[in-house]
Design a protein around this motif. Structure first.
Motif, PDB file in Angstrom:
ATOM      1  N   ARG A 137      -1.036 -12.367 -81.531  1.00  0.00           N
ATOM      2  CA  ARG A 137       0.090 -12.738 -80.669  1.00  0.00           C
ATOM      3  C   ARG A 137       1.381 -12.727 -81.467  1.00  0.00           C
ATOM      4  NH1 ARG A 137      -2.028 -16.578 -75.955  1.00  0.00           N
ATOM      5  NH2 ARG A 137      -0.126 -15.736 -75.068  1.00  0.00           N
ATOM      6  N   VAL A 138       2.430 -12.238 -80.826  1.00  0.00           N
ATOM      7  CA  VAL A 138       3.772 -12.278 -81.416  1.00  0.00           C
ATOM      8  C   VAL A 138       4.516 -13.307 -80.565  1.00  0.00           C
ATOM      9  CG1 VAL A 138       5.810 -10.933 -82.022  1.00  0.00           C
ATOM     10  CG2 VAL A 138       3.529  -9.895 -82.160  1.00  0.00           C
ATOM     11  N   GLU A 139       4.533 -14.547 -81.060  1.00  0.00           N
ATOM     12  CA  GLU A 139       4.687 -15.686 -80.165  1.00  0.00           C
ATOM     13  C   GLU A 139       6.061 -15.836 -79.519  1.00  0.00           C
ATOM     14  OE1 GLU A 139       3.001 -19.245 -81.803  1.00  0.00           O
ATOM     15  OE2 GLU A 139       0.983 -18.398 -81.746  1.00  0.00           O
ATOM     16  N   ARG A 140       7.111 -15.433 -80.205  1.00  0.00           N
ATOM     17  CA  ARG A 140       8.425 -15.558 -79.561  1.00  0.00           C
ATOM     18  C   ARG A 140       8.747 -14.338 -78.698  1.00  0.00           C
ATOM     19  NH1 ARG A 140       9.734 -18.176 -84.491  1.00  0.00           N
ATOM     20  NH2 ARG A 140      10.546 -16.266 -85.379  1.00  0.00           N
ATOM     21  N   ARG A 188       7.564  -6.046 -84.928  1.00  0.00           N
ATOM     22  CA  ARG A 188       7.501  -7.387 -85.501  1.00  0.00           C
ATOM     23  C   ARG A 188       6.089  -7.681 -86.048  1.00  0.00           C
ATOM     24  NH1 ARG A 188      11.238 -11.629 -85.062  1.00  0.00           N
ATOM     25  NH2 ARG A 188      12.583  -9.804 -85.143  1.00  0.00           N
ATOM     26  N   ARG A 191       5.589  -5.876 -89.316  1.00  0.00           N
ATOM     27  CA  ARG A 191       6.302  -6.595 -90.376  1.00  0.00           C
ATOM     28  C   ARG A 191       5.543  -7.861 -90.772  1.00  0.00           C
ATOM     29  NH1 ARG A 191      11.404 -10.503 -89.306  1.00  0.00           N
ATOM     30  NH2 ARG A 191       9.601 -11.761 -88.690  1.00  0.00           N
ATOM     31  N   ASP A 192       5.155  -8.670 -89.798  1.00  0.00           N
ATOM     32  CA  ASP A 192       4.584  -9.990 -90.084  1.00  0.00           C
ATOM     33  C   ASP A 192       3.173  -9.916 -90.661  1.00  0.00           C
ATOM     34  OD1 ASP A 192       6.859 -11.219 -89.197  1.00  0.00           O
ATOM     35  OD2 ASP A 192       6.012 -11.951 -87.312  1.00  0.00           O
TER      36      ASP A 192
ATOM     37  N   VAL B 107       7.834 -13.576 -94.036  1.00  0.00           N
ATOM     38  CA  VAL B 107       9.257 -13.413 -93.762  1.00  0.00           C
ATOM     39  C   VAL B 107       9.775 -14.757 -93.264  1.00  0.00           C
ATOM     40  CG1 VAL B 107      10.975 -12.243 -92.339  1.00  0.00           C
ATOM     41  CG2 VAL B 107       8.978 -10.983 -93.175  1.00  0.00           C
ATOM     42  N   ALA B 128      12.920 -20.816 -83.482  1.00  0.00           N
ATOM     43  CA  ALA B 128      13.626 -19.635 -82.993  1.00  0.00           C
ATOM     44  C   ALA B 128      13.915 -18.740 -84.196  1.00  0.00           C
ATOM     45  CB  ALA B 128      14.916 -20.049 -82.319  1.00  0.00           C
ATOM     46  N   GLY B 129      14.804 -17.778 -84.007  1.00  0.00           N
ATOM     47  CA  GLY B 129      15.226 -16.980 -85.149  1.00  0.00           C
ATOM     48  C   GLY B 129      14.301 -15.819 -85.423  1.00  0.00           C
ATOM     49  N   ASP B 130      14.437 -15.274 -86.611  1.00  0.00           N
ATOM     50  CA  ASP B 130      13.832 -13.984 -86.921  1.00  0.00           C
ATOM     51  C   ASP B 130      12.710 -14.081 -87.952  1.00  0.00           C
ATOM     52  OD1 ASP B 130      15.504 -14.769 -88.902  1.00  0.00           O
ATOM     53  OD2 ASP B 130      16.693 -12.933 -88.998  1.00  0.00           O
ATOM     54  N   GLY B 131      12.191 -15.275 -88.205  1.00  0.00           N
ATOM     55  CA  GLY B 131      11.113 -15.447 -89.171  1.00  0.00           C
ATOM     56  C   GLY B 131       9.760 -15.046 -88.604  1.00  0.00           C
ATOM     57  N   HIS B 132       8.736 -15.265 -89.427  1.00  0.00           N
ATOM     58  CA  HIS B 132       7.362 -14.920 -89.056  1.00  0.00           C
ATOM     59  C   HIS B 132       6.974 -15.511 -87.705  1.00  0.00           C
ATOM     60  CE1 HIS B 132       3.141 -13.935 -89.984  1.00  0.00           C
ATOM     61  NE2 HIS B 132       2.904 -14.966 -89.197  1.00  0.00           N
ATOM     62  N   GLU B 133       6.357 -14.690 -86.848  1.00  0.00           N
ATOM     63  CA  GLU B 133       5.946 -15.209 -85.541  1.00  0.00           C
ATOM     64  C   GLU B 133       4.672 -14.561 -85.023  1.00  0.00           C
ATOM     65  OE1 GLU B 133       8.022 -13.903 -82.021  1.00  0.00           O
ATOM     66  OE2 GLU B 133       9.445 -12.761 -83.220  1.00  0.00           O
TER      67      GLU B 133
END
Lengths: 311, 311
Positions: A137-140, A188, A191-192, B107, B128-133
């Motif tokens: 899952r890419v949670e956001r 994403r 990347r993650d 990240v 929020a934001g652009d970090g690991h998700e």
């Protein structure tokens, strides 16, 4: 135009991985184009992008209708397919080396009850037992836009793409920007989770009249198809307006909703979001994308347009 | 005993992957042993299992204390570490080729607020934001046992192991059966997501007095350590009893809880579950495992014993 060359059809995971490793041992870059089949010019443009990504390159097109990205209420059963037609189209490109067309990609369990309520439920899963239960899952990024009305969709997409990546071990993968949120989610995820894969986002391909190409367009009646042109028209108008200074998102969205509704569409969402984060904005003053999902008849269509007023 | 040979220390993801691909090109099998450092005999037994897994084999030991598997209330800050000591121990094995010891694997985003309540929260994430998700979850197996009291734990483990797999691209990975649920979760994840990796489960290594080896044992006082022996003793007694016909799980669990409590432990859980599914059973009549987690002082210890009354 390359000479017709029939791709090798591979249905087994282990055979697919072995094929891929042989090509790599020959010094080739492996590029994959994941699809659910019923191919159109949009898919062929993804293949062109794959062909241009490296030299020498071995191109794998996957054709698999992934049950885990469909909710039980959605159109898994009626999703169009035409494997022989797809194979002819792929052959005619002259650049596709293999088609991965597995009968099933998931371990099916012995307990066929649906998953407990509260959790996400797709056409795949079961509540208990020994079947598939691992999800990416890419949670956001998965939450807004299509994720709001299709809560299992991106979980299913990220999971099946992870599986395809692990099976095919590509260096490059090409996704269409028509599925804008999907493309951003895959970027994403790569990347993650540190996949060693370059993701290429390929531009939307449109019919001559502007309708974004989609396998689902085949289900539109002639009348619905005509009405559905309001999507691309309203997006182009919004872009033109924004570049002229009409950058208030509330106004822009209201106008698109109005246009789509007046032509007989039922709007799922119209959103203006930042291109990378997919966070909604109130004013267009940087790189954004307007994303639309709307029903015409029984067909849910999506489309989008990128805008950067600074460029 | 092999001659001392200092492993190459690698801190960068790209360098790690390049190292691994060079070894594979030389025809070697790549075996990885993921650890959080502060190595003991238990870890060294995992390395022995890796060494025995293939020939020729290149062995990578990873040392990384993964923040995403710790809740903010847990012992990330006090988790013991001794990199120089670890390196000496690894050198003395004579079989370890590389140590992957990255400063950070994630990240980090720019928004440092904690994640919204309701979702799982680890020492890593932001709202929020652009970090690991992006997270990998094994949704059924992660729920019980340690997952009940440590809700972010297995999500963090599955995710960091996926990342390590994608960076190192191993053929073999070795996990200790002391972390029984973790081992089963990794096996399931590898099956479900089609990682091309063989998972080896390695038996628990115990001190002479029976205490299961753990990096956290160093935090036990002499008195607590003595008391903590009640864990392994009660597990062995339960196994002996079961093989003699005392197979009622309620009775067995009550007795273990009583023993641990009387010796000053605070029980987190005692469960008897099927070995593969980790589903609780009421009667021992097949392959099961008794899993225990209990606090002695400020240290949470886990242990388990496999039982198969049919064998």
């Amino acid at each position: 135009m390359a000479a017709p060359r029939e791709p090798e059809v591979i249905r087994d995971k282990a055979a697919m991985r072995a094929w891929s490793r042989r090509r790599r041992a020959e010094g080739k870059t492996i590029a994959v184009v994941p699809t659910m089949g019923y191919l159109h010019q949009g898919h062929l443009s993804l293949i062109s992008a794959a062909a241009a990504s490296a030299d020498p390159v071995a191109i794998v097109v996957t054709i698999y209708v992934n049950p885990s990205q469909f909710a039980p209420t959605e159109d898994l059963a009626t999703y169009p397919s035409d494997f022989d037609g797809d194979l002819r189209k792929l052959t005619s490109t002259g650049v596709v080396d293999a088609v991965f067309n597995p009968p099933d990609l998931y371990v099916r369990g012995t307990d066929r009850r649906a998953a407990a309520s509260g959790g996400a439920v797709s056409c795949l899963e079961e509540a208990a037992g020994d079947g598939h239960e691992s999800w990416v899952r890419v949670e956001r990024l998965e939450k807004g836009l299509c994720g709001a009305s299709r809560p299992v969709f991106f979980r299913g997409v990220a999971t099946v793409v992870s599986k395809l990546f692990n099976i095919i071990e590509p260096d490059v993968a090409v996704f269409g920007k028509k599925d804008y949120q999907q493309w951003r989610i895959i970027c994403r995820m790569v990347r993650d989770l540190d996949f060693a894969i370059e993701i290429i986002g390929s531009e939307i391909v449109r019919e001559a009249d502007g309708l974004a190409m989609s396998s689902r367009n085949v289900h539109l009646s002639r009348e619905e198809r005509e009405k559905a042109l309001s999507i691309s028209r309203s997006l182009v108008d919004a872009r033109t307006g924004a570049l002229k200074g009409n950058t208030d998102c509330k106004q822009i969205k209201n106008k698109i909703v109005q246009t789509l509704t007046e032509t007989g569409g039922q709007v799922d969402y119209v959103e203006i979001v930042e291109q990378e984060s997919l966070v909604p904005v109130e004013q267009i003053d940087g790189p954004v994308v307007i994303c639309v999902a709307a029903w015409f008849g029984k067909v849910r269509l999506i489309d989008n347009i990128e805008i950067d007023t600074r460029s």
